[in-house]
Design a protein around this motif. Structure first.
Motif, PDB file in Angstrom:
ATOM      1  N   SER A 238       0.854  -1.401  -0.105  1.00 41.07           N
ATOM      2  CA  SER A 238       0.038   0.024   0.080  1.00 41.07           C
ATOM      3  C   SER A 238       0.731   1.363  -0.058  1.00 41.07           C
ATOM      4  CB  SER A 238      -0.856   0.185   1.083  1.00 41.07           C
ATOM      5  OG  SER A 238      -0.320  -0.016   2.426  1.00 41.07           O
TER       6      SER A 238
ATOM      7  N   HIS B 281     -16.574   6.509  -0.879  1.00 42.69           N
ATOM      8  CA  HIS B 281     -15.880   5.233  -1.152  1.00 42.69           C
ATOM      9  C   HIS B 281     -16.509   4.492  -2.523  1.00 42.69           C
ATOM     10  CE1 HIS B 281     -13.195   4.564   2.287  1.00 42.69           C
ATOM     11  NE2 HIS B 281     -14.276   5.428   2.922  1.00 42.69           N
TER      12      HIS B 281
ATOM     13  N   HIS C  91     -12.193  -7.700  -7.570  1.00 48.68           N
ATOM     14  CA  HIS C  91     -12.049  -6.548  -6.745  1.00 48.68           C
ATOM     15  C   HIS C  91     -11.171  -5.428  -7.230  1.00 48.68           C
ATOM     16  CE1 HIS C  91     -13.251 -10.037  -4.486  1.00 48.68           C
ATOM     17  NE2 HIS C  91     -13.837  -9.343  -3.626  1.00 48.68           N
TER      18      HIS C  91
ATOM     19  N   THR D 194      -9.540  -1.901  -6.395  1.00 53.65           N
ATOM     20  CA  THR D 194      -9.106  -0.963  -5.359  1.00 53.65           C
ATOM     21  C   THR D 194      -8.625   0.437  -5.731  1.00 53.65           C
ATOM     22  OG1 THR D 194      -8.689  -2.942  -4.092  1.00 53.65           O
ATOM     23  CG2 THR D 194      -7.598  -0.990  -3.029  1.00 53.65           C
TER      24      THR D 194
ATOM     25  N   LYS E 122      -6.216   3.490  -4.437  1.00 51.19           N
ATOM     26  CA  LYS E 122      -5.424   3.881  -3.507  1.00 51.19           C
ATOM     27  C   LYS E 122      -4.976   5.350  -3.187  1.00 51.19           C
ATOM     28  CE  LYS E 122      -3.703  -0.768  -2.598  1.00 51.19           C
ATOM     29  NZ  LYS E 122      -2.627  -1.650  -2.634  1.00 51.19           N
TER      30      LYS E 122
ATOM     31  N   GLU F  62      -7.398   3.625   1.157  1.00 45.99           N
ATOM     32  CA  GLU F  62      -7.805   2.941   0.067  1.00 45.99           C
ATOM     33  C   GLU F  62      -9.212   2.555   0.276  1.00 45.99           C
ATOM     34  OE1 GLU F  62      -6.845  -1.616   0.721  1.00 45.99           O
ATOM     35  OE2 GLU F  62      -4.935  -0.251   0.579  1.00 45.99           O
ATOM     36  N   SER F  63      -9.888   2.422  -0.874  1.00 42.50           N
ATOM     37  CA  SER F  63     -11.351   1.643  -0.834  1.00 42.50           C
ATOM     38  C   SER F  63     -11.548   0.590  -2.016  1.00 42.50           C
ATOM     39  CB  SER F  63     -12.033   2.954  -1.315  1.00 42.50           C
ATOM     40  OG  SER F  63     -13.759   2.751  -1.485  1.00 42.50           O
ATOM     41  N   MET F  64     -12.256  -0.313  -1.570  1.00 43.88           N
ATOM     42  CA  MET F  64     -12.435  -1.585  -2.481  1.00 43.88           C
ATOM     43  C   MET F  64     -13.900  -1.743  -2.706  1.00 43.88           C
ATOM     44  SD  MET F  64     -11.229  -5.488  -1.754  1.00 43.88           S
ATOM     45  CE  MET F  64      -9.438  -5.212  -1.512  1.00 43.88           C
TER      46      MET F  64
END
Length: 1247
Positions: free
Chosen positions: A188, A441, A506, A508, A510, A515-517
């Protein structure tokens, strides 16, 4: 599509818990038999000691035992096509006041015991026999502990938990080795992490690496984990103590404290000789006192600067060791500077601190105290005076002076100086940019295959950089433009064109602060069922065949029996051929009875049927009845025709009676001639076939039924079938007509009849065979040539064989194909058509006008059409006709690519009309004609010379350069042209003259000095004439200067004087180049490069050397070929004093960018190049970026950017209405930035 219905009646919610607690998540499903899966970080969970999963009807629960920090993450529960996400937030266990008081008392007692303990010098026996007790590792507790201030870890406030494995406290025996390991997950992180190892509070161990200490770093590319090791070799008692490990990456930071205990030696004894064996982790060998005293002291922290200022110089080294200072020399230099500044300052009562820190967007206030309340102060930023604005506010309250900076930005990160008279104080302001967080998000999405997907999030800062990943792999803009990234202020959007099954996963986003998924699920389009599976009733040892047909050939499926997947074996066969799926069960047994289901993969529906097992019981009655066939329609009538689809099973089940059981004979006859039949016969008795038949044929007889079966019927099985039953009591006969029907053959490859701007007309021939059923229509598909995805154009069958396809993109290459449809189904697709491109004819040419005319010719010119479309322009066709006639005649064969043409051999005096068409692959455009007819006749025109602007002043050329003068003129009929120079005719050997109808050319291949002068050109038509003159100056290199003399020599200086050259090269002497040379080396150095006078002084000569000099003359052509040398040399006498050059403080020339001339709003005409200009100043040279409507246009081919001597120009090539908007120019360097903008309006060419 309708919104999907959730499978959950009750959803789990996010919960919070303390460490060590037990958490239970509960949910309820709509259906009691629904299968539920629990996930943690997208990984499925199973029941174990940690996780307990329970299910009771439609109630489900997940229990997490002994919650830890690692359990605080994202969870999900899945049932069917529904997924619910929730979080577990873990809090640190709170420490009660009783525990805190107990820990404080414990720490005070341990410190008191250490203070009262005897030193090794006082009790040597005890020191030799009893090892020192290790310091309690209080940092290992899992709750806040009141550390002694001397041992409190140096922690930063922005902890983000970068460590995946922290170094642990350890123990080692003297002479042995020990390793401390720290691991950091960089998945990350946007930048490689930096790690530092410390001993105590200050000692950086990076400088101590050697034979007793080694630092290592490893990186695993698969797991993206950095491993950092600190290895202590041959441990010594002095190595014991507290250590700290710090890791940072941009604005993220984490640290960990750990202890090292060394056994088997006295930890407080040190070598006194300072040898290499004294260890490399400290410099305690230089001190006479033991370090143990400083280690056990539990005194509060003090300001090291104040201690050093008050302490004598002899105590500096002791203080450095006591407080862990490694860079003692650097601190002493700063201390010395601080003391000097305090002594010098008479104006400031209180100065600025050395540095300040403020968060971006916050307010910063700088304050000083001055001795004189009436004195004026100036504030500087990076050496430039600050002007009072809305962001910078100056205040004066008594003897205090304030500078307030509102809404601090990164440009405010600079050095600030307060100046009072000749004195000043300086500080550094550091602007900390907060981490970019995700405020909105990503949302989970479910789309159909081929649809456009937009994943959108919102971050806390405009223009922030984000990184998109899919299943852990970073996404980039590839060549096929599968993924597109869009920024709109704080919004960031990931766009996926034409989603496919491969895009499931999925996603993501960042930033450096979070971060958001989200999960993307892609479903196939609705699947059509052409033939459903039907219920079957079979007897023992019979064959059961379940068959279905769906619309997509590529769809796979799974067969289930009573909810359990069916696997292929010796009796069970599963096939998938094209759109047909089959499940065949041979030798049926009673256990095969049940519910059978076919589930297409990727679709939320199924096809079900039931298999019934029939047990046959025979009751014997000893009597005889004649055989009888029981059919509703018997004989050769049309009503007895049975229709079967090709590929399906033909099953003729005829009820019969008779006692005893009759013998059954099946025959098939094909009519050849009248009353003549070709007969094929099959017969059975007691269930056995008596005659040899085809392997696809099965004939059997049961009580009350005779069954004739053909597996996979085809066209050859059509015909008249007869069944004859016989027994001793008689016989009976029935005829059944069987017709086999199938899907039609594919049509022929479609043909493209015509194309338009966004459409085409396509035609095809019907298929050769309609499959036994009439064609009810056709289905068409199209695709882009470079794509693999076919798109259906009509969902209802189209009855005609000519179709107009619309809504295509102009200029894109397409292909078409066709399906034929009858009542049975859809044929295979036809072959693809030839590729074609939808294009439209161009608009008509514009601006047709007469350029010239004579008695038999006319010259026309025009401009290209305003709209060309996507196809290339093939050319123009020109036609003419006589006035009053409709017969248009082509002016020439074929097309011309030019926008002007001369038409010859026209009748003199006739009135003619002309028109022009533009042609492309779609055909001709609409014509454009002259406003009125034109009479073919010469028009008298007076002679007129048009002197170009560059020739209206003297033309200067160098010797041997080429002279080519083009002088345009007008006049009809063609005038007589005469050239002369200084009143005399030109020499044809030296000068060439070429004339045409519209211009005259003067050409000199190699010019000479004698070609200079005044040239005249004269045009004459009958008695009318026009003249013009042109001045030409031919220049050359100058001659050498003359009579260079040394007029005087004094000190380090020599005075020179010379005379100008006789030949100046036919132009002004612009200066002289003066050079000197030492007679020892004879290397020439330039003193003056362009000196205008004829005398000068050469300074800064070296004493004891003898110099000679030379002079070059310089004009606009260059240096003279030969210099003029001084006749004598100049000797510089030695003197008895030593010259000390003055020292100068280096000036800071840096300057923030500032636009000295702004952009000016403009209004331009579409189709003509437009430019925007401004000028900027800044040191160092600023980086310039152009924006349109706040979008960066640096890499767009439509724009060209120029920068010359600070003048910035943006050229917009042939702008259209879409190029209008607000243009901005931004200049940035290390000292700051500046912005100017303007508005550009685009007007149409012709209102």
């Amino acid at each position: 599509l309708p919104s999907p219905v959730s499978a959950f009646a009750k959803k789990p919610k996010t919960q919070g818990a303390e460490e060590g607690a037990t958490v239970v998540f509960e949910t309820e499903t709509e259906k009691p038999d629904a299968k539920v899966r629990w996930q943690c970080n997208t990984k499925d969970l199973v029941s174990d000691d940690k996780y307990v999963i329970k299910a009771d009807g439609n109630k489900h629960s997940l229990t997490i035992q002994a919650v830890t920090k690692e359990d605080g993450t994202a969870y999900a529960v899945i049932a069917g096509g529904s997924k619910v996400k929730f979080d577990l937030k873990v809090k640190e266990k709170e420490v009660t006041e009783e525990v805190k008081l107990e820990l404080k008392e414990k720490v005070k007692e341990e410190v008191k015991e250490k203070k009262e303990a005897p030193t090794p010098a006082e009790t040597p026996a005890e020191a030799d026999t009893t090892p020192a007790a290790p310091q309690p590792a209080l940092s290992c507790l899992t709750f806040p502990v009141p550390f002694p201030e001397s041992q409190a870890p140096d922690m930063k406030t922005d902890l983000t938990g970068l460590f995946t494995e922290k170094p642990q406290s350890g123990e080692v025996t003297v002479g042995e080795n020990i390793n401390f390991v720290a691991k950091v997950n960089a998945a990350s992180l946007l930048k490689k992490p930096t790690i530092k190892w410390f001993k105590g509070k200050w000692m950086d161990l990076a400088s101590k690496s050697g034979k007793n200490l080694q630092l290592k770093e490893l990186y695993d590319r698969n797991s993206k984990v950095y491993t950092f090791e600190m290895q202590i070799i041959a441990a010594k008692p002095s190595f014991a103590g507290a250590y700290r490990c710090e890791v940072s990456s941009r604005d993220k930071f984490d640290s960990c404290n750990f202890d090292l205990t060394v056994h088997g030696g006295c930890p407080h004894t040190h070598s006194m000789d300072g040898s290499e064996e004294a260890g490399e982790l400290d410099f305690s060998a230089l001190l006479k006192k033991s370090a143990s005293k400083s280690q056990v002291k539990n005194e509060p922290d003090e300001d090291v600067w104040e201690i050093l200022q008050k302490a004598p110089a002899s105590e500096y080294e002791k203080i450095a060791f006591q407080y862990g200072i490694t860079d003692l020399r650097g601190m002493l230099k700063r201390l010395k500077k601080m003391k000097k500044e305090e002594k010098k300052s008479e104006v400031f009562l209180k100065k600025l601190d050395p540095a300040y820190q403020v968060e971006k967007g916050h307010k910063m206030k700088l304050c000083i105290d001055v001795a004189n309340e009436d004195v004026d102060v100036k504030w500087l930023k990076n050496g430039q005076e600050i002007q009072s604005t809305g962001r910078y506010i100056f205040e004066s309250v008594g003897n205090k002076r304030y500078l307030t900076i509102n809404h601090c930005s990164l440009s405010d990160d600079a050095t600030y100086t307060c100046v009072v008279g000749d004195e000043k104080c300086t500080t550094e302001l550091f602007v900390k940019e907060p981490p970019v967080t995700i405020t909105s998000h990503l949302e989970d999405q479910m789309v159909m295959k081929g649809e456009r997907v937009e994943l959108e999030c919102e971050v806390s800062e405009e223009g922030a950089t984000v990184k998109w990943e899919k299943d852990g792999v970073e996404l980039t803009r590839d060549e096929s433009f599968k993924y597109r990234f869009k920024k709109d202020g704080r919004k960031h959007v990931l766009i996926i064109n034409e989603a496919t099954k491969e895009d499931c996963g999925h996603y993501t986003v960042k930033t450096n602060g979070g971060e958001s998924m989200s999960e993307l699920m892609v479903s196939e389009k609705e699947l059509e069922v052409y033939q459903n599976i039907a219920d079957l009733t079979v007897k023992a040892k019979d064959e059961a065949v379940f068959k279905c047909e769906v619309s997509d050939e590529t769809v796979k499926g799974i067969w289930y029996k009573n909810g359990v997947e069916v696997k292929a074996d010796a009796r069970t066969n599963i096939t998938h051929i094209g759109r047909i799926h089959k499940l065949t069960i041979d030798d049926v047994k009673p256990e095969d009875q049940g519910d059978y289901t076919f589930v297409p993969e990727g679709y939320a529906f199924n096809l079900s049927a039931k298999l019934n097992f029939l047990e046959v019981k025979i009751d014997y009655v000893p009597r005889q009845d004649p055989p009888k066939i029981h059919l509703d329609c018997m004989g050769h009538t049309a009503d007895s025709t049975i229709m079967v689809v090709a590929g399906n099973k033909l099953r003729l089940d005829v009820p019969i009676t008779g006692d005893p059981a009759p013998t059954v004979v099946w025959t098939k006859g094909e009519k050849v001639k009248l009353l003549v039949f070709l007969i094929k016969t099959w017969s059975i008795k007691d269930g056995d076939v008596l005659t040899e038949g085809d392997g696809r044929l099965h004939v059997e007889s049961t009580k009350g039924h005779c069954i004739f079966t053909i597996e996979g019927a085809d066209k050859q099985d059509e015909g008249l079938y007869s069944v004859i039953v016989r027994n001793p009591a008689g016989e009976d006969k029935a005829d059944i007509n069987v017709k086999v029907v199938d899907a039609p053959d594919p049509p022929s490859a479609p043909r493209i009849l015509s194309v338009g701007e966004d459409s085409c007309v396509v035609q095809w021939d019907p298929p050769k065979s309609d499959g036994g059923n009439p064609i009810i229509g056709y289905v068409l598909e199209r695709k882009k040539k470079k794509s693999y995805r076919w798109m259906r154009l009509n969902f209802d069958p189209y009855t005609d064989t000519t179709y107009e396809a619309k809504r295509m993109i102009e200029g894109v290459e397409y292909e078409m194909r066709v399906y034929a449809v009858n009542a049975i189904g859809m044929s295979c697709h036809s072959a693809a058509s030839q590729p074609f491109i939808p294009v439209a004819p161009t608009s008509e040419p514009v601006g047709l006008c007469v350029d010239d005319i004579s008695d038999t010719t006319i010259s026309l010119k025009w401009r290209t059409p305003e709209h060309l479309g996507s196809s290339e322009l093939d050319g123009y066709g020109v036609e003419y006709c006589k006035e009053g006639s409709d017969e248009w005649v082509p002016a020439f064969e074929g097309l011309t690519e030019r926008t002007s043409v001369i038409i010859r051999d026209l009748p003199t005096g006739e009135k003619m009309q002309f028109r022009v068409r533009a042609y492309n692959m779609a055909g001709p455009s609409a014509p454009t004609s002259l406003a009125q007819a034109v009479t073919i006749r010469e028009i008298m025109q007076k002679p007129k010379i048009w002197i170009p602007r560059n020739l209206r002043q003297t033309l200067i050329k160098k010797v041997e350069e080429t002279i080519n003068l083009v002088i345009p003129f007008q006049g009809k009929p063609r005038p007589v042209i005469t050239w002369s120079k200084d009143g005399e005719y030109l020499n044809p050997k030296q000068v060439s003259v070429r004339n045409s109808d519209t211009d005259t050319i003067l050409f000199i291949r190699k010019s000479e000095r004698k070609d200079s002068g005044k040239y005249e050109v004269k045009l004459q038509i009958e008695n009318v004439e026009d003249t013009a003159s042109i001045s030409i100056q031919i220049v050359d290199l100058p001659g050498s200067p003359e009579k260079l003399k040394i007029m005087d020599v004094w000190g380090f200086n020599v005075a020179l004087e010379w005379k100008p050259p006789k030949d100046n090269g036919n132009c002004e002497i612009t200066g002289y180049m003066v050079q000197k040379a030492d007679k020892k080396t004879m290397e020439w150095y330039t003193v003056y490069e362009l000196y205008r006078r004829t005398n000068c002084v050469v300074a800064d000569l070296i004493m004891g050397n003898e110099y000679i000099f030379r002079i070059y003359a310089v004009n606009m052509v260059g240096l003279s070929l030969e210099p003029c040398f001084s006749a004598d040399g100049a000797y510089i006498q030695k003197t008895g004093f030593e010259y000390k050059p003055p020292t100068y403080k280096e000036h800071d020339f840096s300057e923030a960018p500032k636009f000295t001339h702004p952009l000016v709003s403009r209004s331009v005409i579409a189709g003509y190049n437009a430019t925007l200009s401004c000028s900027v100043r800044g040191i160092p040279k600023p980086k310039v970026t152009w924006y349109k409507n706040k979008m960066d246009i640096s890499n767009e081919a439509k724009y060209r950017m120029f920068s010359k001597q600070g003048v910035l120009t943006l050229e917009i090539r042939k702008p259209c209405s879409f190029d209008g908007g607000v243009y901005m120019c931004k200049a940035v360097n290390a000292s700051g930035e500046d912005v100017v903008e303007c508005k550009l309006e685009i007007r149409r060419k012709y209102p």
